[in-house]
Enzyme design. Structure first.
Site, short mmCIF file in Angstrom:
data_model
loop_
_atom_site.label_atom_id
_atom_site.label_comp_id
_atom_site.label_asym_id
_atom_site.label_seq_id
_atom_site.Cartn_x
_atom_site.Cartn_y
_atom_site.Cartn_z
N ASP A 93 -9.19 -6.95 2.77
CA ASP A 93 -7.86 -7.33 2.31
C ASP A 93 -7.54 -8.79 2.64
O ASP A 93 -6.59 -9.36 2.08
CB ASP A 93 -6.78 -6.45 2.95
CG ASP A 93 -6.75 -5.05 2.36
OD1 ASP A 93 -7.18 -4.90 1.20
OD2 ASP A 93 -6.31 -4.12 3.06
N ASP A 104 0.85 -1.19 0.00
CA ASP A 104 0.00 0.00 0.00
C ASP A 104 0.88 1.24 0.00
O ASP A 104 2.01 1.21 0.48
CB ASP A 104 -0.88 0.03 1.26
CG ASP A 104 -1.96 -1.04 1.23
OD1 ASP A 104 -2.48 -1.30 0.15
OD2 ASP A 104 -2.25 -1.62 2.29
N ASP A 108 -4.53 -4.12 5.30
CA ASP A 108 -4.96 -3.73 6.64
C ASP A 108 -6.45 -3.88 6.90
O ASP A 108 -6.87 -3.94 8.04
CB ASP A 108 -4.55 -2.28 6.93
CG ASP A 108 -5.10 -1.30 5.90
OD1 ASP A 108 -5.92 -1.72 5.05
OD2 ASP A 108 -4.72 -0.12 5.94
#
Length: 857
Positions: A601, A325, A597
Site C-alpha cells: 500500500d 478500506d 496498511d
C-alpha cells in the site's frame, strides 16, 4: 543468552519457545547503553530556545530603546523596559517550550514500534527502548529496530537499500556456529540491520547492537545537517513577514529623517523610529503558525490520529475524496464464522450458548481451512476459524498439532489463494491445504462450467448478506520437488467459509457528515463484489455502480479517469489497483486522502495528498509512507481529523487576520503624529504593553476557539487557496483602518480642544486597548456575531481581557505607572468617550456580519 536454541526450528519461527529478557534485565541494559537512537537533527532544548529568543528582533529593539533612555538619563523608563525584556523572554520561552514539548511527544508517539519477547510474552514497545539481547519478532512490513542475528526464519526477505543502495531485497538464513559479523548486502546472511525493511517472511532475531553502535548509527551524524522542508503555509507566511518587515524598515527610516529634520532632535527621532519598528514588526506570524500546527497535531492525536507530517494538517481541509478500506475501517474487524457450505449442505453457525455438535459433513472443510492458516494467526479471519475449530474440533483427529509445515505458497497478485504443504505423521504423501478467493480456488480445482456456476451462485447468495467468503480445497502430493505454482497440484474443492464482520455503528453517520462536507467517500476492498455492494449500501455510500480490479486492468488511463468520476465502490482490488485509483483521481483534480496498511500500500499512500496508515493492523512501511497514522483504525477518527483540520485552518486564518488588523492602528498612531506635527502618542513602553495583549491573544485565544457551525457543511477549500486572499486581506486592513481612524481622530480632537498631550495620549491609548479587545471578540467568529460568541466557552479570552483591563486601569490611575506611560490624570467622562470610540471602531464588522445574513447563534 546463547545463539544456539535447539527448540527453535530454523524453517518455522515460534516465539512461544523463547523466553527473552526480563523487564529488569532490559531496564539495566537500557541504563548502560542508552536509548536505541541514532544522532539526528538538533532538538530545541530550553537553553537553545532562550538563545533563539534573545536574537529575536523585538528583544533587540527593546534593548536598544532601553539603551537610548539610559543615554537620555531616563533611568526609570530604561529599567521598566528592561523588566519588559525579562517578561517578554519568559512568556516567549514558555510558549516555545510548550510547543516543543508537544512536538517531542508527537515524535515519540509516531516513532516506529518493535515487537519483542520479554519474560516469555510478546510486548509491543517503542523502538528506542530496544536493548542488546532483546528477542525481536519480525514479520512482513516491519522496520528492523536494531542490528540483530537471526535465530530462526521462514522465507525472510529484507530490503537493505537504505544502507546499500541496492533496491533488490536479499534473502536471509538463520545463524550457524562460526558465522562472522558481515556488512549489509548479499544473499544468505544471518544478520538484519537497523533501519532495513522486512518485505517477506518472518523471523526471530537477537539484538546485538543498538543506537550509535548499530550499522546505521555509524553514519547517523550525516542526518544532523538535514533541514526539514518548509510547508506551503510557512512559505506564504515567510513571504508576508519579509514584505511587512521591508515596509516597516522603510517607514522607520522615513520617520527618523522627518523627525530629525523637522524637530532637530535626532536621538528622539531614533527613539520614535524604534517605536515604529516595534509597532510594525510582524514577529507574531511565524510564532502563531508554529504554535497552531504543533498544537493542532496534538489536538488531532487526542482523536486517535497521529500526525507524521505537518503539511497534512494544512491539507486536511482541502480533501475532496476519501478512499478507505472496508475491513477494519468501515467494519469492526472482529470477524466470526457465520456460515459454512460444502456441496449442497449449509450450516449456519449458532450462538456460542448452543452446545449442539458440528455435523460430520463439515469437519473436513474446517480442518483444511485451519491447515491453510497460520498456527498462531494475526489475521482476523484466521483467528475466527481457529476459534470455531477449538469450539467444534477440539480433541478430534481433525486438528494436527504434530504435523510439520514444509512449504508455503503465498498470496500473489496473480493468484488470490494461499497453500500450505504439510508432512503428516502417517503415510508417505504430503497434504496440501489451500484457501482464498472462491474464484481462485475454483480455478485451482479446474471446475467444469456447471460446478463453477453452482459455486458462483452460492458465493453470490452469501456475499449479498455482506459476508466475506473464502473457498477451501485440498490435495495430496508425492513428488520430490515442489511445483513452481499452485496450479500443478490436483486440488479438490471442499466448500466455502463465510465470515461476518459487522459495520461499525458510527460509520453511516460519519459518511453522511462527509457527504455534507462535500467529501466523496470511495470504498476499496479485496472482497467479492456482492459483499462490497452490501456493506457499501449499509454504510450509506453512493453505491449505484461498482468496478472490479480486473476491469481496472482492462482500462487505459483516460478511460479509468472518465469512469472513476461516478464510481465509489471498488471490489477485488489489490494494492497495485489502489495506486491506479489514486493517480486517476488526482489527474481528475481531486485532493485525495487514502487509507492503507500493507507493504504494497505504501506507493499509493505516498502518491495520495494525505496518506493515512492503519496503526492497529498496519505495517511499519505503511506508517512511514503515510502523513497520518490512525491508531484505532476507525473511519470516524478520519472524519474527526478532517473536522479538526478545517478548524485549525479557520482559526489560523482568524489569528493572522487579527494580527494584521491590530498592527495597522499601532503603526499608524506611531507614524502620523510626526507628519501632523503633534506630540508623539506612543513610546516603546506602550508597544510592549500592547504586545502582552496581542501575543497570547493570537497564539492562545484563537487556537482554542471552536470550529464554525458550518465547518462540516461547506465544500473543501481549494488546495492552492492562499492564507491571505484578497478578501481576507481587505477585511483585515478595513478592520485595522477603522480602529486607526477612530483612535487618531479622538487624539486629534482632544488636542485641538486644548488638552495636554498627556491627557490626549491617555484617551487615545485607552481607545486602542478597548478596540484591541473588541477586535479579539469580533474575530473569534466570522460567522457568528460577537454576542453569539459570548456563549461559546473560551477561558483564555476572559483571562486576557481581564488582565488587559486590570493593567490599563493601573496605568491610568496608579501615579508612578501613569508617569511612566506619560498619561494625564484620568477623566471619567473622557475615558467613557474613549471606551465608546474603541467599541465603535469595530462595530461596523458586526453590522457587516448581520447584513450577510449571519444568525446570532
Amino acid at each position: 543468552m546463547t545463539l544456539e536454541k535447539e527448540m527453535l526450528k530454523p524453517d518455522r519461527p515460534d516465539w512461544h519457545d523463547v523466553e527473552g529478557l526480563t523487564d529488569t534485565e532490559a531496564a539495566a541494559r537500557l541504563r548502560i547503553d542508552g536509548y536505541n537512537e541514532i544522532p539526528g537533527a538538533r532538538r530545541r532544548t530550553l537553553t537553545v530556545i532562550v538563545r533563539d529568543v534573545m536574537t529575536e528582533p523585538m528583544f533587540i529593539l527593546l534593548l536598544a530603546a532601553a539603551a537610548i533612555y539610559f543615554l537620555l538619563g531616563d533611568n526609570a523608563e530604561a529599567s521598566i523596559l528592561l523588566s519588559f525584556v525579562i517578561v517578554v523572554i519568559g512568556s516567549t520561552v514558555y510558549q516555545e517550550h510548550r510547543t516543543e514539548r508537544v512536538l517531542e511527544a508527537l515524535r515519540d508517539m509516531t516513532s516506529p514500534r518493535a515487537l519483542v519477547v520479554r519474560g516469555g510474552g510478546q510486548q509491543r514497545i517503542p523502538g528506542r527502548e530496544v536493548v542488546r539481547g532483546d528477542m525481536l519478532v519480525l514479520v512482513e512490513g516491519d522496520r528492523v529496530p536494531a542490528d540483530a542475528v537471526i535465530l530462526a526464519q521462514r522465507n525472510l526477505q529484507v530490503d537493505e537499500s537504505l544502507l546499500t543502495g541496492e533496491s533488490v531485497p536479499v534473502g536471509k538464513r538463520h545463524w550457524l556456529d562460526g558465522d562472522l559479523r558481515l556488512q549489509p548486502g548479499g544473499e544468505d546472511q544471518p544478520y538484519v540491520y537497523s533501519g532495513t525493511l522486512v518485505v517477506q517472511g518472518t523471523a526471530i532475531a537477537e539484538v546485538n547492537a543498538t543506537g550509535p553502535k548499530s550499522t546505521i548509527g555509524t553514519i547517523g551524524k550525516s542526518l544532523q545537517g538535514i533541514e526539514t522542508e518548509k510547508t506551503p503555509l510557512q512559505l506564504q507566511t515567510g513571504k508576508m513577514v519579509r514584505l511587512l518587515a521591508a515596509l516597516g524598515l522603510l517607514l522607520c527610516a522615513l520617520l527618523i529623517v522627518v523627525y530629525g529634520l523637522t524637530r532637530g532632535d535626532w536621538l528622539d527621532g531614533l527613539l520614535a523610529g524604534i517605536t515604529l519598528a516595534m509597532a510594525t514588526l510582524p514577529e507574531e506570524f511565524p510564532v502563531v503558525l508554529t504554535v497552531f500546527l504543533a498544537l493542532g497535531a496534538w489536538r488531532i492525536s487526542r482523536r486517535r490520529v497521529l500526525t507524521r507530517r505537518v503539511p497534512a494538517i494544512e491539507t486536511l481541509g482541502s480533501a475532496t475524496v476519501l478512499c478507505v478500506d472496508k475491513t477494519g475501517t468501515l467494519t469492526q474487524n472482529s470477524m466470526n464464522v457465520h456460515t459454512i457450505v460444502t456441496g449442497e449442505a449449509l450450516f449456519r453457525v449458532p450462538d456460542v450458548t448452543d452446545t449442539a455438535p458440528l455435523p460430520e459433513t463439515f469437519h473436513e472443510l474446517l480442518e483444511f481451512g485451519i491447515l491453510a492458516s497460520e498456527a498462531d494467526p494475526f489475521d482476523p479471519m484466521e483467528k475466527a476459524m481457529h476459534a470455531l475449530a477449538q469450539r467444534y474440533l477440539s480433541g478430534t483427529e481433525h486438528l494436527h498439532d504434530d504435523w510439520e509445515l514444509v512449504y508455503e505458497y503465498p498470496l500473489s497478485a496473480e493468484m488470490h489463494a494461499i497453500s500450505h504443504v504439510w508432512r503428516s505423521t502417517h503415510g508417505d504423501e504430503y497434504v496440501v491445504a489451500s484457501k482464498g478467493a472462491p474464484e481462485s480456488i475454483a480455478d485451482l480445482c479446474h471446475l467444469d462450467a456447471a460446478s463453477s456456476a453452482q459455486l458462483a451462485q452460492q458465493v453470490e447468495a452469501l456475499s449479498s448478506q455482506g459476508l466475506r467468503v473464502l473457498g477451501v480445497a485440498d490435495a495430496r502430493y508425492s513428488g520430490k520437488e515442489w511445483p513452481s505454482i499452485q496450479h500443478d497440484f490436483a486440488f479438490r474443492l471442499l466448500g466455502l467459509i463465510a465470515l461476518a464482520d459487522p459495520l461499525r455503528p458510527a460509520v453511516p453517520s460519519a459518511i453522511a457528515r462527509c457527504h455534507a462536507a462535500g467529501i466523496r467517500v470511495v470504498m476499496m476492498t479485496g472482497d467479492y463484489p456482492g459483499t462490497a455492494h452490501t456493506i457499501a449500501r449499509e454504510a450509506g455510500l453512493r453505491a449505484d455502480t461498482l468496478m472490479t480490479g480486473s476491469e481496472i486492468d482492462g482500462c487505459d488511463e483516460a478511460e479509468l479517469a472518465a469512469r472513476i468520476r461516478t464510481i465509489n465502490i471498488f471490489a477485488r482490488v489489490v494494492p497495485e489497483h489502489k495506486l491506479k485509483i489514486v493517480n486517476a483521481l488526482k489527474a481528475d483534480g481531486e485532493v485525495v486522502a487514502m487509507t492503507g496498511d500493507g507493504v504494497n500500500d505504501a506507493p499509493a499512500l505516498k502518491a495520495s495528498h494525505i496518506g493515512i496508515a492503519m496503526g492497529g493492523r498496519g505495517t511499519d512501511v505503511a506508517r512511514e509512507a503515510a502523513s497520518l497514522v490512525l491508531l484505532d483504525d476507525d473511519f470516524t477518527s478520519i472524519v474527526e481529523a478532517i473536522r479538526l483540520g478545517r478548524r485549525i485552518y479557520d482559526n489560523l486564518r482568524k489569528a493572522m487576520a487579527y494580527i494584521l488588523a491590530i498592527h495597522v492602528p499601532i503603526a499608524g498612531m506611531a507614524l502620523l503624529p510626526v507628519f501632523f506635527g503633534w506630540p508623539l502618542i506612543f513610546f516603546p513602553v506602550h508597544i510592549a504593553f500592547l504586545q502582552f495583549i496581542i501575543d497570547p491573544a493570537c497564539s492562545v485565544v484563537f487556537e482554542a476557539e471552536r470550529e464554525e457551525t458550518d465547518a462540516m457543511l461547506r465544500p473543501p477549500r481549494p488546495l492552492d487557496e492562499p492564507l491571505f486572499g484578497v478578501w481576507n486581506l481587505g477585511l483585515s486592513l478595513l478592520q485595522g483602518t477603522g480602529v486607526l481612524i477612530w483612535a487618531i481622530a479622538l487624539y486629534g480632537i482632544v488636542l485641538s480642544r486644548g488638552a495636554t498631550a498627556e491627557d490626549a495620549r491617555a484617551l487615545a491609548f485607552t481607545a486602542l486597548v478597548i478596540a484591541n479587545i473588541t477586535l479579539i471578540f469580533a474575530n473569534r467568529s466570522w460567522k457568528r456575531t460577537l454576542f453569539a460568541s459570548l456563549h461559546i466557552p473560551n477561558r483564555a479570552v476572559w483571562w486576557i481581557t481581564g488582565g488587559a483591563l486590570l493593567f490599563l486601569a493601573l496605568a491610568l490611575f496608579e501615579p508612578q505607572l501613569r508617569q511612566l506611560f506619560r498619561f494625564g490624570e484620568a477623566d471619567i467622562a473622557g475615558l467613557l468617550l474613549a471606551v465608546v470610540a474603541g467599541i465603535a471602531s469595530v462595530a461596523w464588522f458586526e453590522l457587516f456580519k448581520l447584513l450577510r445574513g449571519i444568525r446570532f447563534s
